[in-house]
Write a protein that holds these residues in place. Structure first.
Motif, short mmCIF file in Angstrom:
data_model
loop_
_atom_site.label_atom_id
_atom_site.label_comp_id
_atom_site.label_asym_id
_atom_site.label_seq_id
_atom_site.Cartn_x
_atom_site.Cartn_y
_atom_site.Cartn_z
N LEU A 1 0.73 -1.19 0.32
CA LEU A 1 -0.06 0.27 -0.33
C LEU A 1 0.66 1.15 -0.18
N VAL A 2 0.44 2.41 -1.10
CA VAL A 2 0.96 3.37 -1.03
C VAL A 2 0.73 5.11 -0.16
N VAL A 3 1.07 5.13 0.73
CA VAL A 3 0.02 5.99 1.34
C VAL A 3 1.52 7.57 0.69
N PHE A 4 0.29 9.02 0.79
CA PHE A 4 0.53 9.60 0.75
C PHE A 4 0.24 10.82 1.71
N ASP A 5 1.13 12.32 1.24
CA ASP A 5 1.14 12.99 2.49
C ASP A 5 0.61 12.59 4.09
N VAL A 6 2.08 11.63 4.51
CA VAL A 6 2.10 11.40 6.46
C VAL A 6 2.60 13.30 6.84
N PRO A 7 2.10 13.29 7.59
CA PRO A 7 3.11 14.55 8.80
C PRO A 7 4.14 14.00 8.48
N ARG A 8 4.92 15.52 8.70
CA ARG A 8 6.26 15.48 8.43
C ARG A 8 6.83 14.92 9.87
N ASP A 9 6.39 14.97 11.05
CA ASP A 9 6.68 13.81 12.45
C ASP A 9 6.11 12.64 12.11
N LYS A 10 5.82 12.22 11.73
CA LYS A 10 5.35 10.97 11.32
C LYS A 10 6.11 10.36 10.71
N ARG A 11 7.17 10.54 9.98
CA ARG A 11 7.82 9.92 8.86
C ARG A 11 8.58 9.26 8.72
N ASN A 12 9.03 8.13 9.94
CA ASN A 12 10.07 7.26 10.13
C ASN A 12 8.79 5.27 9.97
N ASP A 13 9.70 4.33 9.91
CA ASP A 13 9.04 3.13 9.43
C ASP A 13 8.48 2.94 11.30
N GLU A 14 8.56 3.41 12.14
CA GLU A 14 8.24 2.89 13.29
C GLU A 14 7.09 3.83 13.58
N ASP A 15 6.60 4.94 13.79
CA ASP A 15 5.81 5.69 13.20
C ASP A 15 4.73 4.82 12.68
N ILE A 16 4.60 5.00 10.81
CA ILE A 16 3.67 4.55 10.00
C ILE A 16 3.47 3.24 10.52
N HIS A 17 4.69 1.93 10.76
CA HIS A 17 4.36 0.70 11.43
C HIS A 17 3.53 0.73 13.09
N ASN A 18 3.42 2.04 13.60
CA ASN A 18 2.20 1.51 14.79
C ASN A 18 1.25 2.41 14.55
N PHE A 19 1.37 3.02 13.60
CA PHE A 19 0.04 3.75 12.96
C PHE A 19 -0.88 2.92 12.39
N PHE A 20 -0.84 2.15 11.74
CA PHE A 20 -1.26 0.82 10.84
C PHE A 20 -1.53 -0.63 11.72
N ASP A 21 -0.67 -0.72 12.43
CA ASP A 21 -0.78 -1.76 13.65
C ASP A 21 -2.52 -1.51 14.28
N ARG A 22 -1.96 0.16 14.94
CA ARG A 22 -3.34 -0.39 15.46
C ARG A 22 -5.17 -0.22 14.46
N GLN A 23 -4.55 0.92 13.68
CA GLN A 23 -6.09 0.46 12.64
C GLN A 23 -6.12 -1.11 12.30
N PHE A 24 -5.19 -1.71 12.11
CA PHE A 24 -5.71 -2.77 11.14
C PHE A 24 -4.75 -4.33 12.40
N PRO A 25 -5.14 -4.77 13.49
CA PRO A 25 -4.10 -5.00 14.63
C PRO A 25 -3.89 -6.99 14.00
N HIS A 26 -2.42 -6.66 14.21
CA HIS A 26 -1.01 -7.70 13.80
C HIS A 26 -1.64 -8.72 12.41
N GLN A 27 -2.21 -7.38 11.42
CA GLN A 27 -2.34 -7.46 10.26
C GLN A 27 -0.75 -7.22 9.79
N VAL A 28 -0.31 -5.98 10.38
CA VAL A 28 0.30 -5.17 9.74
C VAL A 28 2.38 -5.94 9.50
N VAL A 29 2.65 -6.44 8.55
CA VAL A 29 3.47 -7.34 8.44
C VAL A 29 5.42 -6.24 8.62
N LYS A 30 5.01 -5.45 8.01
CA LYS A 30 6.24 -4.04 8.25
C LYS A 30 5.91 -2.45 7.20
#
Length: 133
Positions: free
Chosen positions: A59-88
């Motif tokens: 999935l490609v996501v555009f317009d991510v806020p600048r303070d959230k543009r790192n791998d860990e924050d993006i993974h945490n955000f999507f893992d909260r939205q879709f629990p235990h479904q985000v691989v990386k």
């Protein structure tokens, strides 16, 4: 070449039918082998696509806020939205080509919307034309 040609066939000679039959045989064999290869390819393709691999569910996501543009924050955000479904999750930092394609896409969307509005305004079945350049 003068020996192997249709000019040397006499009326009623069955050699032409033999060549035609061999041609059909080669054609049907080739189509059958192609059919088998397509079946094998589709079986392997379905098996590959059914695997739980990140490449199959990207999935490609555009317009991510600048303070959230790192791998860990993006993974945490999507893992909260879709629990235990985000691989990386990966952040692409230098995406000038991707940004250019995004801008082209939105320009085309706006032009399409404007053209649709103009077509609805005219309330005729005639298509509007315009000059380019």
């Amino acid at each position: 070449i003068s020996v192997i040609s249709m000019a040397n066939l006499t009326h009623g000679n069955n050699s032409l039918w033999g060549a035609w039959f061999v041609d059909l045989l080669v054609l049907y064999f080739t189509l059958y082998m192609l059919y088998r290869e397509v079946l094998a390819y589709s079986r392997y393709r379905r098996r590959f696509r059914a695997q739980d691999r990140p490449e199959n569910f990207s999935l490609v996501v555009f317009d991510v806020p600048r303070d959230k543009r790192n791998d860990e924050d993006i993974h945490n955000f999507f893992d909260r939205q879709f629990p235990h479904q985000v691989v990386k999750a990966r952040s692409v930092r230098n995406a000038t080509k991707l940004q250019r394609l995004k801008n082209q896409y939105w320009t085309a969307v706006v032009k399409s919307d404007l053209a649709k509005m103009q077509m609805q305004k005219s309330r005729t079945d005639e298509r509007r034309t315009h000059r380019v350049g």
